[in-house]
Design an enzyme around this catalytic site. Sequence first.
Site, PDB file in Angstrom:
ATOM      1  N   ASP A 201      -7.703  -3.169  -7.592  1.00 35.85           N
ATOM      2  CA  ASP A 201      -8.765  -3.119  -6.646  1.00 35.85           C
ATOM      3  C   ASP A 201      -9.913  -2.380  -6.949  1.00 35.85           C
ATOM      4  O   ASP A 201     -10.148  -1.599  -7.776  1.00 35.85           O
ATOM      5  CB  ASP A 201      -8.221  -2.403  -5.126  1.00 35.85           C
ATOM      6  CG  ASP A 201      -7.637  -3.688  -4.432  1.00 35.85           C
ATOM      7  OD1 ASP A 201      -7.570  -4.757  -4.756  1.00 35.85           O
ATOM      8  OD2 ASP A 201      -6.995  -3.267  -3.298  1.00 35.85           O
ATOM      9  N   LYS A 223     -12.459  -6.202  -3.641  1.00 36.88           N
ATOM     10  CA  LYS A 223     -13.211  -6.710  -2.405  1.00 36.88           C
ATOM     11  C   LYS A 223     -14.262  -5.808  -1.767  1.00 36.88           C
ATOM     12  O   LYS A 223     -13.630  -4.894  -2.090  1.00 36.88           O
ATOM     13  CB  LYS A 223     -12.175  -7.290  -1.343  1.00 36.88           C
ATOM     14  CG  LYS A 223     -11.073  -8.295  -1.849  1.00 36.88           C
ATOM     15  CD  LYS A 223     -10.132  -8.300  -0.712  1.00 36.88           C
ATOM     16  CE  LYS A 223      -8.948  -9.318  -1.144  1.00 36.88           C
ATOM     17  NZ  LYS A 223      -8.146  -9.433   0.186  1.00 36.88           N
TER      18      LYS A 223
END
Length: 423
Positions: A201, A223
Amino acid sequence: MAIQDIYPTALRLLGRPVLVVGGGPVAARRAKGLLDAGAKVTVVAPLASADLRGLADAGLLAWEPREYRASDLDGVWFVQTATGVAAVDTRVAADAEAQRLWCVNASDHEASAAWTPAVAVVDDIKIAINAGGDPRRAMALRDAVATALETGDLPLRRHRKPGTVTGKGTVALVGGGPGDTGLITVRGRRLLGQADVVVADRLGPRELLNELAPDVRIIEVGKTPGHHPVPQAEINRILVEEALAGNHVVRLKGGDPYVLGRGGEEAEFCRQHGVEVEVVSGVTSAISVPAAAGIPVTHRGLAKGFSVVTGHEELSEVPARPDHTVVLLMGVAQLRDSAAALAGAGLALDTPVGIVENGYLPDQRVTIGTLGTIADQAEAVGVANPAVIVIGDVVRVSPFAPQHFKTADYSTITPNKPRVATI
């Protein structure tokens, strides 16, 4: 005997007969180690400790309750003598030498043909350390190496696949905490050190990726709010595809995988496709990031409970009271709407609010205001994600909170670079 005289090796004793001479605690420890290696153990001693008798009663070893005889060495592969009587141990060692059997003499390590190292087992790694005949030094070194392996400071990753591998790997969903490398769990760091593939991530302990071996593949799936370059369905597919290719996959996530992190979906998808998955809880930013600014989510006399939400839509379902802490994650863009929603539900406009950006990182910044002022303050100083917003009386506990909370002056603090924003 100099350390240069030692040739380190490992004996595979599974099913092979070995002899232990002596019945005291040292003999018992050595017998247990030999049993762990799968050896067929015979103990010769007139008297045996409770531990040895228990092993014999359980049928795990044979105990001959008598004095040692030279014929006891017939047919054995390895000998340990630990009678506590130097003359007896010397005789056993001499008889073993005559038959070209390796013998550990607990009474005289200098004269012993073999040494027993200090041993620890971590996963399928067996650590064995000799330290020049100094057993306490060897144990201290063993413990230090074992701890480094347990905590992920030393690599446990396989480079040669075992012959029994079926081709199916594993997935570990690892919560990396809010970003500081010291806040990942020991288990999480250990699994990261064993990974063949890391699906990473944007948030979490990114610096740990620099410590991975060069051939560990890192797949970036980070993201940002409103921008998901790798859709969740594709992330799920990557995890399963890599595991089915025989890789140990770590999905390194910020915070905790099961706290607003889509970890439940990823785990379910893996299991549906026959992939073994482990979930390693992480230090969630919902609690840890406020703590970085000295804000507890509960505090005696101020708040007995708290709610964690991600947007203003859910705020109608939480208690609108200053003694019930509200933690907003990913809420910067909707901060003005969230403040209005809480005010509309009856929460007083002078309720304290704190925003912590980049918790635990060098550029951490804390902005403190009230429900009525915080949106304007955030815009004025350029508050941006990643940030955690805390609403409730617990914000008063923060050392960054102003002395007179009902004035119009509130502080925006950057570590080592204090700034004051007057609204």
